[in-house]
Structure formats: C-alpha cells, structure tokens
Design a protein around this motif. Structure first.
Motif, PDB file in Angstrom:
ATOM      1  N   SER A   1       0.767  -1.205   0.012  1.00  0.00           N
ATOM      2  CA  SER A   1      -0.129  -0.091   0.006  1.00  0.00           C
ATOM      3  C   SER A   1       0.915   1.346  -0.057  1.00  0.00           C
ATOM      4  N   GLY A   2       1.283   1.704  -1.098  1.00  0.00           N
ATOM      5  CA  GLY A   2       1.839   2.994  -1.355  1.00  0.00           C
ATOM      6  C   GLY A   2       3.302   2.790  -0.979  1.00  0.00           C
ATOM      7  N   ASN A   3       3.873   4.202  -0.833  1.00  0.00           N
ATOM      8  CA  ASN A   3       5.302   4.334  -0.372  1.00  0.00           C
ATOM      9  C   ASN A   3       5.555   4.450   1.137  1.00  0.00           C
ATOM     10  N   VAL A   4       6.115   3.392   1.742  1.00  0.00           N
ATOM     11  CA  VAL A   4       6.180   3.577   3.076  1.00  0.00           C
ATOM     12  C   VAL A   4       7.562   4.227   3.424  1.00  0.00           C
ATOM     13  N   ARG A   5       8.460   4.463   2.412  1.00  0.00           N
ATOM     14  CA  ARG A   5       9.645   5.228   2.898  1.00  0.00           C
ATOM     15  C   ARG A   5       9.501   6.458   3.895  1.00  0.00           C
ATOM     16  N   SER A   6       8.560   7.327   3.443  1.00  0.00           N
ATOM     17  CA  SER A   6       8.309   8.378   4.069  1.00  0.00           C
ATOM     18  C   SER A   6       8.138   8.408   5.507  1.00  0.00           C
ATOM     19  N   ALA A   7       7.329   7.196   5.549  1.00  0.00           N
ATOM     20  CA  ALA A   7       6.781   6.992   7.206  1.00  0.00           C
ATOM     21  C   ALA A   7       7.818   6.254   7.887  1.00  0.00           C
ATOM     22  N   GLN A   8       8.626   5.421   7.153  1.00  0.00           N
ATOM     23  CA  GLN A   8       9.801   5.078   7.855  1.00  0.00           C
ATOM     24  C   GLN A   8      10.888   6.050   8.286  1.00  0.00           C
TER      25      GLN A   8
ATOM     26  N   GLY B   1      -4.837   4.822  -1.105  1.00  0.00           N
ATOM     27  CA  GLY B   1      -5.493   4.487  -2.051  1.00  0.00           C
ATOM     28  C   GLY B   1      -7.034   4.156  -1.850  1.00  0.00           C
ATOM     29  N   ALA B   2      -7.667   3.010  -2.330  1.00  0.00           N
ATOM     30  CA  ALA B   2      -8.838   2.656  -2.072  1.00  0.00           C
ATOM     31  C   ALA B   2      -8.821   1.806  -0.994  1.00  0.00           C
ATOM     32  N   PHE B   3      -9.922   1.824  -0.247  1.00  0.00           N
ATOM     33  CA  PHE B   3     -10.309   0.987   0.889  1.00  0.00           C
ATOM     34  C   PHE B   3     -10.152  -0.533   0.467  1.00  0.00           C
ATOM     35  N   ALA B   4     -10.925  -0.957  -0.353  1.00  0.00           N
ATOM     36  CA  ALA B   4     -10.820  -2.296  -0.943  1.00  0.00           C
ATOM     37  C   ALA B   4      -9.505  -2.771  -1.299  1.00  0.00           C
ATOM     38  N   ALA B   5      -8.881  -2.091  -2.073  1.00  0.00           N
ATOM     39  CA  ALA B   5      -7.675  -2.415  -2.337  1.00  0.00           C
ATOM     40  C   ALA B   5      -6.608  -2.670  -1.287  1.00  0.00           C
ATOM     41  N   CYS B   6      -6.664  -1.827  -0.362  1.00  0.00           N
ATOM     42  CA  CYS B   6      -5.679  -1.845   0.928  1.00  0.00           C
ATOM     43  C   CYS B   6      -6.078  -3.379   1.592  1.00  0.00           C
ATOM     44  N   MET B   7      -7.480  -3.373   1.563  1.00  0.00           N
ATOM     45  CA  MET B   7      -7.827  -4.531   2.288  1.00  0.00           C
ATOM     46  C   MET B   7      -7.337  -6.043   1.689  1.00  0.00           C
ATOM     47  N   GLU B   8      -7.528  -5.996   0.386  1.00  0.00           N
ATOM     48  CA  GLU B   8      -6.973  -7.204  -0.484  1.00  0.00           C
ATOM     49  C   GLU B   8      -5.641  -7.099  -0.093  1.00  0.00           C
ATOM     50  N   GLY B   9      -4.727  -6.198  -0.014  1.00  0.00           N
ATOM     51  CA  GLY B   9      -3.434  -6.342   0.207  1.00  0.00           C
ATOM     52  C   GLY B   9      -3.016  -6.953   1.707  1.00  0.00           C
ATOM     53  N   LEU B  10      -3.811  -6.157   2.568  1.00  0.00           N
ATOM     54  CA  LEU B  10      -3.640  -6.718   4.008  1.00  0.00           C
ATOM     55  C   LEU B  10      -3.963  -8.143   4.243  1.00  0.00           C
ATOM     56  N   ASN B  11      -4.890  -8.683   3.584  1.00  0.00           N
ATOM     57  CA  ASN B  11      -5.579  -9.899   3.667  1.00  0.00           C
ATOM     58  C   ASN B  11      -4.465 -10.873   3.174  1.00  0.00           C
ATOM     59  N   ALA B  12      -3.936 -10.503   2.155  1.00  0.00           N
ATOM     60  CA  ALA B  12      -2.800 -11.538   1.512  1.00  0.00           C
ATOM     61  C   ALA B  12      -1.555 -11.718   2.326  1.00  0.00           C
ATOM     62  N   VAL B  13      -1.375 -10.764   3.329  1.00  0.00           N
ATOM     63  CA  VAL B  13      -0.111 -10.863   4.186  1.00  0.00           C
ATOM     64  C   VAL B  13      -0.643 -11.308   5.679  1.00  0.00           C
ATOM     65  N   HIS B  14      -2.044 -11.670   5.692  1.00  0.00           N
ATOM     66  CA  HIS B  14      -2.570 -11.899   6.933  1.00  0.00           C
ATOM     67  C   HIS B  14      -2.607 -10.793   8.079  1.00  0.00           C
ATOM     68  N   GLY B  15      -2.717  -9.618   7.728  1.00  0.00           N
ATOM     69  CA  GLY B  15      -2.574  -8.328   8.228  1.00  0.00           C
ATOM     70  C   GLY B  15      -3.764  -8.165   9.417  1.00  0.00           C
ATOM     71  N   PRO B  16      -4.903  -8.453   9.133  1.00  0.00           N
ATOM     72  CA  PRO B  16      -5.962  -8.521  10.047  1.00  0.00           C
ATOM     73  C   PRO B  16      -5.638  -9.470  11.303  1.00  0.00           C
ATOM     74  N   ARG B  17      -5.243 -10.414  11.216  1.00  0.00           N
ATOM     75  CA  ARG B  17      -4.949 -11.443  12.230  1.00  0.00           C
ATOM     76  C   ARG B  17      -3.791 -10.936  13.166  1.00  0.00           C
ATOM     77  N   MET B  18      -2.792 -10.387  12.241  1.00  0.00           N
ATOM     78  CA  MET B  18      -1.569  -9.904  13.404  1.00  0.00           C
ATOM     79  C   MET B  18      -2.028  -8.473  14.031  1.00  0.00           C
ATOM     80  N   ILE B  19      -3.040  -7.594  13.441  1.00  0.00           N
ATOM     81  CA  ILE B  19      -3.531  -6.529  14.073  1.00  0.00           C
ATOM     82  C   ILE B  19      -4.235  -6.917  15.026  1.00  0.00           C
ATOM     83  N   GLY B  20      -5.079  -7.871  15.005  1.00  0.00           N
ATOM     84  CA  GLY B  20      -6.002  -8.484  16.109  1.00  0.00           C
ATOM     85  C   GLY B  20      -5.153  -9.000  17.212  1.00  0.00           C
ATOM     86  N   GLU B  21      -4.167  -9.932  16.761  1.00  0.00           N
ATOM     87  CA  GLU B  21      -3.302 -10.327  18.147  1.00  0.00           C
ATOM     88  C   GLU B  21      -2.656  -9.348  18.773  1.00  0.00           C
ATOM     89  N   ARG B  22      -2.131  -8.490  18.308  1.00  0.00           N
ATOM     90  CA  ARG B  22      -1.389  -7.326  18.868  1.00  0.00           C
ATOM     91  C   ARG B  22      -2.495  -6.759  20.020  1.00  0.00           C
TER      92      ARG B  22
END
Length: 230
Positions: free
Chosen positions: A25-32, A63-84
């Motif tokens: 989801s986008g350029n993470v380097r500025s946040a880093q 970008g778009a909500f749905a596209a971000c969720m697609e990418g997040l689901n691909a790396v199991h992001g919701p599970r990791m967020i929920g566990e934290r």
C-alpha cells in the motif's frame, strides 16, 4: 537495517522497535524516515514474528479501501493486528490504515451505487464519501482535539495537519459500557462533512491525516507515539 527479534526491555533510554507493515500500500519510505527521526528502530516487513515482537506496529495506507484490504488480507494483516491488540500491544494506523480499522468501506464509482468492502472490524462504523464540493480533501486542516489527548500532547490548538482523502468516517459508533476507558475521538471538517480525524483507543491509535507529511506538527505526534512505546 536489522530485523526485530524481540521487544525492547522498557528502559526509558532504549530505542523502541516498530514494525512498519509492508502489504503493497503505497510508499512506506517517508513513514519509515519519519519514525526513525522520532526515535524508533524501524523494520519494513510483513513477517508475523517481527510484527508481533515489535514494540509498535504502524499500518500505512494509500488508495482505495478495498484495494488496501486485499493487500492486507494477502499478508494476514487483520490477524496480526488483532493479535497485537488482544494483547494490549500498540498499533498506529495512518490514512487508509486508519479507515481499514472500521467495519466497512463504501467505494462510489459512477454514482449509480456503492460497493461495500469489509474492513478489519476493530471499530464499528463505515468509511463513506465526504459531502463536499471539492474532492479530494487535499491540504492542510485543523483538528478539534479532545481533552486529555496523549497523541496531540504539546501541540498548539490551531495546528494544521496534511490530509489527502475523499472518504472518511462521519459517525463514531463505538459505545462504551462504563467499565472501560472511553476512546478519545478527534474531528475535522471539510465541505459539509464533519469526520473523524484521529482516534486514541487504548493500544490502537489512528490518524486520517498523514503525520509523516505534516511537518513539525506531525513529527510531534509521531514522537508522542514512539515515546508511548517505551
């Protein structure tokens, strides 16, 4: 840049570790770079071991909500967020990284309907189109900060932050039972819409604006978050 293998010891002089979630989801380097200037040791990753071991997790989003969720689901992001969050481990969402913490996102296409997408559901509510003559809402805006904020501690009341979005949460729906600390919800306005600009809810913080693009004001917010990880 070394991987995070364990959380920090809690020593006030230690450098907090932050996993910056990489899910396309986008350029993470500025946040880093902004987090590193705020005093964090940052690893850009979607490795579950690193994500769960870090002192803090930052979830970006462009970008778009749905596209971000697609990418997040691909790396199991919701599970990791929920566990934290289940373990009281801090998470910070930025822009669409805040929006996906809600239940639903509604993407308007040609004006003839809407297509809801499922979010992570950490908060009830729907991300919807802002009611404004000029969209996207792009530029600097003030925030109506709730009393007692740790996120905005030290910031001037008339400080401005950088927004880029056409969608937002216009109604806060999380109710508290009186036994837990009520979230602090901060608001902003654009056009005819009042929308959620930021939230502090226990270990889950989030901003609709981009602190990494908000100059000294945004840098202060990121320092406040990084300092909260110590």
């Amino acid at each position: 840049m070394s991987d995070i293998t364990a959380s920090s010891t809690g020593d006030s002089l230690s450098q907090p570790t932050v996993a910056l979630l990489d899910y396309g989801s986008g350029n993470v380097r500025s946040a880093q770079r902004a987090l590193e200037r705020a005093g964090a040791q940052v690893t850009v990753t979607h490795d579950p071991k690193i994500v769960l071991a870090a002192d803090g997790l930052l979830v970006p989003g462009v970008g778009a909500f749905a596209a971000c969720m697609e990418g997040l689901n691909a790396v199991h992001g919701p599970r990791m967020i929920g566990e934290r969050l289940a373990g009281g481990r801090p998470v910070l969402g930025i822009c669409v990284g805040m929006q996906i913490m809600f239940e639903y996102g509604v993407e308007f296409s040609d004006g003839e309907g809407s297509e809801p997408a499922l979010g992570t559901g950490e908060w009830p509510g729907t991300v919807e189109h802002l009611d404004a003559d000029v969209l996207p809402h792009m530029g600097w805006n003030t925030v109506d900060v709730a009393e007692g904020s740790r996120m905005f501690a030290g910031a001037a009341a008339d400080e401005r932050y950088y927004f880029v979005h056409s969608y937002g949460v216009r109604k806060w729906e999380l109710m508290t039972d009186g036994h837990t600390e009520a979230p602090l919800v901060h608001w902003a306005e654009h056009g005819r819409s009042r929308f959620v600009a930021a939230v502090e809810n226990g270990p889950l913080w989030a901003t609709q604006f981009h602190p990494e693009k908000s100059g000294d004001a945004g840098a202060l917010l990121l320092r406040n978050w990084v300092d909260s990880l110590r």
